[in-house]
Motif scaffolding. Structure first.
Motif, mmCIF file in Angstrom:
data_model
loop_
_atom_site.group_PDB
_atom_site.id
_atom_site.type_symbol
_atom_site.label_atom_id
_atom_site.label_comp_id
_atom_site.label_asym_id
_atom_site.label_seq_id
_atom_site.Cartn_x
_atom_site.Cartn_y
_atom_site.Cartn_z
ATOM 1 N N SER A 29 0.784 -0.867 -0.501
ATOM 2 C CA SER A 29 -0.061 0.405 -0.125
ATOM 3 C C SER A 29 0.466 1.379 0.160
ATOM 4 C CB SER A 29 -0.626 0.237 1.498
ATOM 5 O OG SER A 29 -1.412 1.157 1.541
ATOM 6 N N GLU A 30 1.575 1.080 0.752
ATOM 7 C CA GLU A 30 2.809 2.147 1.169
ATOM 8 C C GLU A 30 3.564 2.635 -0.877
ATOM 9 O OE1 GLU A 30 3.834 2.037 5.645
ATOM 10 O OE2 GLU A 30 5.192 0.940 4.255
ATOM 11 N N ILE A 31 4.164 1.437 -1.067
ATOM 12 C CA ILE A 31 4.441 1.758 -2.271
ATOM 13 C C ILE A 31 3.463 2.284 -3.765
ATOM 14 C CG2 ILE A 31 5.749 0.311 -4.236
ATOM 15 C CD1 ILE A 31 6.913 -2.159 -2.108
ATOM 16 N N GLU A 32 2.753 1.878 -3.065
ATOM 17 C CA GLU A 32 1.434 2.130 -4.188
ATOM 18 C C GLU A 32 1.347 3.421 -4.344
ATOM 19 O OE1 GLU A 32 -0.730 -1.365 -5.836
ATOM 20 O OE2 GLU A 32 -1.786 -0.643 -3.565
ATOM 21 N N THR A 33 0.826 4.555 -2.459
ATOM 22 C CA THR A 33 1.195 5.051 -2.610
ATOM 23 C C THR A 33 2.308 6.525 -2.827
ATOM 24 O OG1 THR A 33 -0.115 4.741 -0.241
ATOM 25 C CG2 THR A 33 0.978 6.884 -0.619
ATOM 26 N N ILE A 34 3.159 5.920 -2.867
ATOM 27 C CA ILE A 34 4.035 6.684 -3.654
ATOM 28 C C ILE A 34 4.617 6.825 -4.928
ATOM 29 C CG2 ILE A 34 6.691 6.901 -3.744
ATOM 30 C CD1 ILE A 34 6.979 5.281 -1.275
ATOM 31 N N MET A 35 3.684 5.940 -5.584
ATOM 32 C CA MET A 35 3.999 5.958 -7.304
ATOM 33 C C MET A 35 2.114 6.753 -7.739
ATOM 34 S SD MET A 35 4.406 1.439 -7.894
ATOM 35 C CE MET A 35 3.395 1.800 -9.362
ATOM 36 N N LEU A 110 -5.365 10.278 -9.924
ATOM 37 C CA LEU A 110 -7.135 9.860 -9.552
ATOM 38 C C LEU A 110 -7.071 9.304 -8.227
ATOM 39 C CD1 LEU A 110 -8.053 9.843 -12.746
ATOM 40 C CD2 LEU A 110 -8.756 11.279 -11.859
ATOM 41 N N ASP A 111 -5.343 8.268 -8.171
ATOM 42 C CA ASP A 111 -5.752 6.940 -7.673
ATOM 43 C C ASP A 111 -5.357 7.356 -6.174
ATOM 44 O OD1 ASP A 111 -6.628 4.973 -8.644
ATOM 45 O OD2 ASP A 111 -4.286 4.627 -9.569
ATOM 46 N N ARG A 114 -8.929 9.472 -2.075
ATOM 47 C CA ARG A 114 -9.237 8.721 -1.082
ATOM 48 C C ARG A 114 -7.854 9.097 -0.188
ATOM 49 N NH1 ARG A 114 -13.396 5.766 0.274
ATOM 50 N NH2 ARG A 114 -13.514 4.868 -1.991
ATOM 51 N N ASP A 115 -7.649 8.793 0.094
ATOM 52 C CA ASP A 115 -5.945 9.535 0.961
ATOM 53 C C ASP A 115 -5.654 10.708 1.124
ATOM 54 O OD1 ASP A 115 -5.882 6.199 1.129
ATOM 55 O OD2 ASP A 115 -3.571 6.705 -0.177
ATOM 56 N N VAL A 116 -6.406 11.744 0.600
ATOM 57 C CA VAL A 116 -6.455 12.672 0.575
ATOM 58 C C VAL A 116 -7.141 13.684 1.159
ATOM 59 C CG1 VAL A 116 -6.582 14.954 -0.858
ATOM 60 C CG2 VAL A 116 -4.263 13.887 -1.794
ATOM 61 N N ILE A 117 -8.454 12.315 1.041
ATOM 62 C CA ILE A 117 -9.645 13.206 1.718
ATOM 63 C C ILE A 117 -9.404 13.286 3.165
ATOM 64 C CG2 ILE A 117 -11.886 12.598 1.841
ATOM 65 C CD1 ILE A 117 -12.397 12.078 -0.861
ATOM 66 N N GLY A 118 -8.359 11.637 3.561
ATOM 67 C CA GLY A 118 -8.445 11.480 5.166
ATOM 68 C C GLY A 118 -7.411 11.799 4.876
ATOM 69 N N LEU A 119 -6.488 12.874 5.415
ATOM 70 C CA LEU A 119 -4.872 13.729 4.649
ATOM 71 C C LEU A 119 -5.981 14.686 5.753
ATOM 72 C CD1 LEU A 119 -2.414 15.159 5.016
ATOM 73 C CD2 LEU A 119 -2.715 15.572 2.816
ATOM 74 N N SER A 140 -16.648 14.176 -1.466
ATOM 75 C CA SER A 140 -16.639 12.495 -2.042
ATOM 76 C C SER A 140 -15.713 12.449 -2.699
ATOM 77 C CB SER A 140 -18.348 12.492 -2.114
ATOM 78 O OG SER A 140 -17.498 13.187 -4.154
ATOM 79 N N VAL A 141 -15.503 10.870 -2.687
ATOM 80 C CA VAL A 141 -14.476 10.592 -3.620
ATOM 81 C C VAL A 141 -14.391 11.080 -5.261
ATOM 82 C CG1 VAL A 141 -12.612 8.692 -3.930
ATOM 83 C CG2 VAL A 141 -13.039 8.440 -1.600
ATOM 84 N N GLN A 142 -15.394 10.453 -5.001
ATOM 85 C CA GLN A 142 -16.160 10.684 -6.598
ATOM 86 C C GLN A 142 -15.865 12.546 -7.222
ATOM 87 O OE1 GLN A 142 -20.268 9.782 -8.227
ATOM 88 N NE2 GLN A 142 -19.448 9.561 -9.926
ATOM 89 N N SER A 143 -16.158 13.199 -6.076
ATOM 90 C CA SER A 143 -16.629 14.382 -6.302
ATOM 91 C C SER A 143 -14.966 14.540 -6.722
ATOM 92 C CB SER A 143 -17.128 15.716 -5.810
ATOM 93 O OG SER A 143 -16.763 15.500 -4.428
ATOM 94 N N PHE A 144 -14.512 14.653 -5.738
ATOM 95 C CA PHE A 144 -12.756 14.781 -5.771
ATOM 96 C C PHE A 144 -11.956 14.201 -6.690
ATOM 97 C CE2 PHE A 144 -8.773 14.970 -3.509
ATOM 98 C CZ PHE A 144 -7.911 16.154 -3.669
#
Length: 268
Positions: A29-35, A110-111, A114-119, A140-144
């Motif tokens: 998950s962390e690798i995918e966040t970096i990418m 785009l991916d 969700r994590d930026v909303i969490g931030l 919402s994730v969709q609107s973001f």
């Protein structure tokens, strides 16, 4: 950095280039966040994908270019990267907690929605210096994701995010306009999680935001900041922002009114 590396792995290469530890364990998950995007299915199914060190695929150069090799893999969970150390006493588990975090700054994808909303939900919860309070902004994730797509199409704004130790720990929103008479101007809004302050993350985000603006012929940067947020004001002044005005009682938190400074910087 190897210029032939596949584009999707460039942020991962930048992360290893910035790393200071000889041993790094990252979850999938962390690798995918970096990418900023998912790893291929092969990385979840085959140990050989991580152990590969020969073309035609060149994803491995993201870490081997900077001296790291994969030493441990638990498929779907984590990968450990190590490089030889010339001094066996230079890094120990006890010392690692005192090291500066490894971070990179990259544009939002785009991916990341969700994590930026969490931030931002974390930022709203831990400080009163943001426009919204805890649980006051439920985008919402969709609107973001639609907003991110709009930025990419119009090239009128973006968000730069700080990936710190494999998680999104800070961000700076760059908001522009498609109106011809306002295209030269952008406003910025920045936040960094408390646990990652005092490591130069804010400075790095501001630097990259200015670089983004300069490459797009932006000549004016604007922001508003609460008058009581002296730490942020000092950072902005270090970058050449000046106070252009004061907005009395512009924010109300509970029963208390807060004043804001309006600051700007104009490029020569």
């Amino acid at each position: 950095m190897d210029k032939s590396i596949e584009k999707k792995y460039i942020p991962l290469a930048a992360y290893f280039e910035a790393a200071t530890k000889d041993k790094i364990t990252l979850t999938f998950s962390e690798i995918e966040t970096i990418m900023g995007q998912p790893l291929p299915n092969a990385s979840y199914l085959n140990v050989s994908w991580w152990k590969k060190t020969k073309p035609p695929l060149k994803h491995f150069t993201a870490w081997t270019t900077f001296g790291y090799s994969v030493t441990e893999i638990k498929l779907g969970y984590y990968v450990t990267f190590e490089k030889p150390t010339t001094d066996s006493t230079s890094s120990t588990p006890d010392q690692d907690s005192n090291d500066h975090p490894t971070y990179i700054i990259r544009s939002i994808e785009l991916d990341d929605a969700r994590d930026v909303i969490g931030l931002y939900q974390q930022l709203f919860a831990e400080t009163d210096y943001m426009l919204y309070g805890q649980n006051e902004n439920n985008v919402s994730v969709q609107s973001f994701r639609k907003l991110i797509s709009k930025w990419k199409v119009e090239n009128s704004g973006t968000m730069l995010i700080a990936i710190i130790n494999g998680e999104i720990g800070g961000a700076i929103a760059i908001i522009g306009s498609t109106i011809p008479r306002k295209k030269h101007c952008i406003s910025i809004k920045m936040g960094v999680l408390e646990k990652f302050t005092n490591y130069g993350i804010g400075t790095a985000l501001m630097t990259e935001a200015e670089n983004w603006a300069r490459t797009r012929n932006i000549t004016r940067l604007e922001l508003s900041v609460m008058k009581s947020n002296q730490k942020a004001i000092s950072l902005y002044q270090k970058f050449g922002f000046v106070i252009e005005g004061e907005r009395k009682k512009s924010v109300k938190i509970g029963s208390n009114y807060m004043d804001e400074f309006y600051m700007a910087k104009v490029f020569d």
